[in-house]
Design a protein around this motif. Structure first.
Motif, PDB file in Angstrom:
ATOM      1  N   LEU A 115      48.943  46.763  35.185  1.00 44.08           N
ATOM      2  CA  LEU A 115      49.894  46.537  36.257  1.00 44.08           C
ATOM      3  C   LEU A 115      49.392  45.558  37.315  1.00 44.08           C
ATOM      4  O   LEU A 115      50.094  45.267  38.275  1.00 44.08           O
ATOM      5  CB  LEU A 115      50.241  47.874  36.919  1.00 44.08           C
ATOM      6  N   SER A 116      48.177  45.044  37.139  1.00 39.43           N
ATOM      7  CA  SER A 116      47.626  44.121  38.124  1.00 39.43           C
ATOM      8  C   SER A 116      48.421  42.827  38.183  1.00 39.43           C
ATOM      9  O   SER A 116      48.854  42.291  37.155  1.00 39.43           O
ATOM     10  CB  SER A 116      46.169  43.808  37.771  1.00 39.43           C
ATOM     11  N   ALA A 117      48.576  42.306  39.393  1.00 40.81           N
ATOM     12  CA  ALA A 117      49.256  41.017  39.567  1.00 40.81           C
ATOM     13  C   ALA A 117      48.371  39.857  39.137  1.00 40.81           C
ATOM     14  O   ALA A 117      48.854  38.750  38.914  1.00 40.81           O
ATOM     15  CB  ALA A 117      49.677  40.837  41.020  1.00 40.81           C
ATOM     16  N   GLY A 118      47.053  40.090  39.042  1.00 39.37           N
ATOM     17  CA  GLY A 118      46.152  39.026  38.608  1.00 39.37           C
ATOM     18  C   GLY A 118      45.919  37.941  39.641  1.00 39.37           C
ATOM     19  O   GLY A 118      45.465  36.844  39.301  1.00 39.37           O
ATOM     20  N   PHE A 119      46.181  38.233  40.915  1.00 38.59           N
ATOM     21  CA  PHE A 119      46.021  37.244  41.973  1.00 38.59           C
ATOM     22  C   PHE A 119      44.534  37.175  42.333  1.00 38.59           C
ATOM     23  O   PHE A 119      43.950  38.149  42.801  1.00 38.59           O
ATOM     24  CB  PHE A 119      46.850  37.664  43.184  1.00 38.59           C
ATOM     25  N   ASP A 120      43.931  36.021  42.119  1.00 40.95           N
ATOM     26  CA  ASP A 120      42.499  35.857  42.336  1.00 40.95           C
ATOM     27  C   ASP A 120      42.269  34.961  43.538  1.00 40.95           C
ATOM     28  O   ASP A 120      42.335  33.741  43.450  1.00 40.95           O
ATOM     29  CB  ASP A 120      41.834  35.270  41.092  1.00 40.95           C
ATOM     30  N   THR A 121      42.003  35.588  44.682  1.00 41.51           N
ATOM     31  CA  THR A 121      41.599  34.867  45.884  1.00 41.51           C
ATOM     32  C   THR A 121      40.100  35.094  46.043  1.00 41.51           C
ATOM     33  O   THR A 121      39.681  36.191  46.408  1.00 41.51           O
ATOM     34  CB  THR A 121      42.344  35.392  47.121  1.00 41.51           C
ATOM     35  N   PRO A 122      39.268  34.114  45.730  1.00 42.73           N
ATOM     36  CA  PRO A 122      37.817  34.323  45.778  1.00 42.73           C
ATOM     37  C   PRO A 122      37.314  34.432  47.213  1.00 42.73           C
ATOM     38  O   PRO A 122      36.796  33.482  47.803  1.00 42.73           O
ATOM     39  CB  PRO A 122      37.261  33.084  45.073  1.00 42.73           C
ATOM     40  N   THR A 123      37.512  35.629  47.771  1.00 43.57           N
ATOM     41  CA  THR A 123      37.121  35.890  49.150  1.00 43.57           C
ATOM     42  C   THR A 123      36.337  37.192  49.209  1.00 43.57           C
ATOM     43  O   THR A 123      36.322  37.975  48.263  1.00 43.57           O
ATOM     44  CB  THR A 123      38.362  36.010  50.050  1.00 43.57           C
ATOM     45  N   GLY A 140      41.314  47.485  44.384  1.00 43.49           N
ATOM     46  CA  GLY A 140      42.458  46.583  44.374  1.00 43.49           C
ATOM     47  C   GLY A 140      42.123  45.172  43.946  1.00 43.49           C
ATOM     48  O   GLY A 140      43.014  44.336  43.825  1.00 43.49           O
ATOM     49  N   SER A 141      40.825  44.891  43.710  1.00 42.49           N
ATOM     50  CA  SER A 141      40.392  43.562  43.286  1.00 42.49           C
ATOM     51  C   SER A 141      39.619  43.641  41.978  1.00 42.49           C
ATOM     52  O   SER A 141      38.777  42.785  41.704  1.00 42.49           O
ATOM     53  CB  SER A 141      39.516  42.924  44.371  1.00 42.49           C
ATOM     54  N   GLY A 142      39.907  44.661  41.176  1.00 40.53           N
ATOM     55  CA  GLY A 142      39.142  44.871  39.953  1.00 40.53           C
ATOM     56  C   GLY A 142      39.206  43.710  38.984  1.00 40.53           C
ATOM     57  O   GLY A 142      38.203  43.368  38.353  1.00 40.53           O
ATOM     58  N   TYR A 143      40.372  43.078  38.873  1.00 42.42           N
ATOM     59  CA  TYR A 143      40.490  41.952  37.947  1.00 42.42           C
ATOM     60  C   TYR A 143      39.617  40.789  38.397  1.00 42.42           C
ATOM     61  O   TYR A 143      38.851  40.226  37.611  1.00 42.42           O
ATOM     62  CB  TYR A 143      41.947  41.516  37.822  1.00 42.42           C
ATOM     63  N   ARG A 144      39.691  40.423  39.651  1.00 40.46           N
ATOM     64  CA  ARG A 144      38.965  39.223  40.094  1.00 40.46           C
ATOM     65  C   ARG A 144      37.466  39.452  40.177  1.00 40.46           C
ATOM     66  O   ARG A 144      36.693  38.495  40.112  1.00 40.46           O
ATOM     67  CB  ARG A 144      39.511  38.714  41.424  1.00 40.46           C
ATOM     68  N   LEU A 145      37.022  40.709  40.286  1.00 41.73           N
ATOM     69  CA  LEU A 145      35.590  40.994  40.338  1.00 41.73           C
ATOM     70  C   LEU A 145      35.046  41.512  39.012  1.00 41.73           C
ATOM     71  O   LEU A 145      33.837  41.709  38.869  1.00 41.73           O
ATOM     72  CB  LEU A 145      35.299  42.025  41.437  1.00 41.73           C
ATOM     73  N   ALA A 146      35.920  41.711  38.034  1.00 45.14           N
ATOM     74  CA  ALA A 146      35.517  42.323  36.772  1.00 45.14           C
ATOM     75  C   ALA A 146      34.399  41.578  36.045  1.00 45.14           C
ATOM     76  O   ALA A 146      33.478  42.221  35.522  1.00 45.14           O
ATOM     77  CB  ALA A 146      36.731  42.491  35.854  1.00 45.14           C
TER      78      ALA A 146
END
Length: 367
Positions: free
Chosen positions: A56-64, A344-350
């Motif tokens: 269900l993740s939106a996949g929005f990757d803001t590298p912050t 909430g940032s599992g995708y971008r930090l995975a």
């Protein structure tokens, strides 16, 4: 081998067991076989693969990141995503322009969160005109500004997870165990034994546990609670109007919310911060009146033209940790590692979480 026990009652054995078939688990399994193609890997999930927050993740990757450790993880994950794209031919990521609505006094703090050292800048007249066409009735307070940054990315977490697992399972000695809800991890005869709720069991030389929002109802629950982990509801509404070509994402920084064009669905995703804590994924979850009231208040304040299009959305749970910093650490010995707390940032930090987990198991220093 897909059986839970052999014909003689002996538990099947693997070099590595990965509990969790979401983004972190899939990446851990993928990295494991890339490092050692002969390593026999079992990926274990209590349901189907990628059925939790990843799906269900939106996949929005803001590298912050709001602290140096977060920023280092985000920057390393961005580099690892690039490596994945090179190795797989495609990592399912596309660029998206991003605009930030933030209090003027918080601009310097926002700049400090950028993992790549980038800085925000005022939007140009052309960019503002596109924003006004894209977000009907766009408004902000006198003490707020809209800023631009370099392009960021939108990914396809479920697609990437499936692609990674297909790579792992394409090797004949690897397997996916579905419907195997691990309730206990113990050490027997120098091996790690994983026991399921129905009594099924397997053994492995080492294990990575990446249970996502099921973290507090499983074998690492005690260690997770000691780390301060909690589970909360996550809500992402649908704005059912098509994004125009070139539409940017709009981050409502001070409200911890964002509007993201969702091209596959032909609508917008409006992610808000739900106030519902301690809501596990096995509980009935639904968008409720309080969530809708919060979403409507934000839209009424900033994009009132979207109000008539606010219909339905996604609701799920995720594991949050203090400071939103993931916890990747050994549990009871150096042969078992938990990787939890995507916050909430599992995708971008995975990618960085998975790499750290494998490094711990393989005796390598953390990157």
């Amino acid at each position: 081998m897909s059986e839970r026990t052999t014909g003689t009652g002996e538990a099947p054995h693997y070099d590595l067991a990965v509990v969790g078939a979401g983004a972190v688990g899939a990446l851990a399994a993928y990295y494991a076989v890339r490092r050692d193609p002969g390593r026999r890997v079992a990926v274990i999930t209590h349901a189907g693969r990628g059925t939790g927050a990843t799906r269900l993740s939106a996949g929005f990757d803001t590298p912050t990141g709001h602290n140096p450790a977060q920023r280092a993880l985000a920057a390393r994950s961005t580099a690892l995503f690039d490596e994945l794209a090179a190795g797989l031919g495609d990592a399912g990521r596309a660029p998206v322009d991003v605009r930030w609505l933030v209090a003027r006094e918080n601009t310097a703090a926002l700049d400090a969160t950028m993992a790549d050292g980038g800085r925000t800048r005022p939007v140009t007249g052309e960019q503002r005109a596109l924003l006004d066409r894209t977000f009907p009735g766009l408004a902000h307070d006198d003490d707020q500004v809209i800023l631009a940054t370099d392009r960021m990315t939108v990914g396809q977490p479920q697609w990437l997870t499936d692609r990674l697992l297909d790579e792992v399972l394409g090797r004949p000695d690897n397997t996916l165990l579905e419907g195997f809800r691990v309730t206990e991890v113990r050490r027997t005869g120098g091996r790690v034994e994983l026991v399921a709720a129905d009594g099924g069991r397997i053994t492995a030389a080492k294990a990575v546990l990446a249970p996502g929002p099921w973290v507090l109802d499983g074998p690492v629950a005690s260690a997770a609670r000691e780390s301060g982990a909690r589970v909360k509801k996550v809500v992402a509404f649908h704005i059912m109007t098509p994004p125009p070509p070139g539409a940017p994402a709009l981050v409502l920084e001070d409200a911890d919310a964002f509007l993201l064009p969702h091209r596959p669905g032909g609508h917008w995703i409006f992610s808000i911060t739900s106030p519902d804590w301690d809501r596990g994924p096995d509980e009935p979850l639904a968008i409720d009146a309080r969530d809708r009231e919060l979403a409507r208040a934000l839209l009424a304040r900033h994009v009132p033209g979207f109000l008539p299009h606010l219909l339905g959305g996604r609701v799920f749970s995720d594991c949050f940790t203090p400071g939103h910093l993931p916890v990747v650490d050994t549990v009871g010995g150096d042969d078992v590692v938990m990787a939890i707390g995507g916050s909430g940032s599992g995708y971008r930090l995975a990618p960085a979480m998975a790499e750290d987990a494998l490094n711990l198991l393989d005796g390598r220093p953390r990157t």
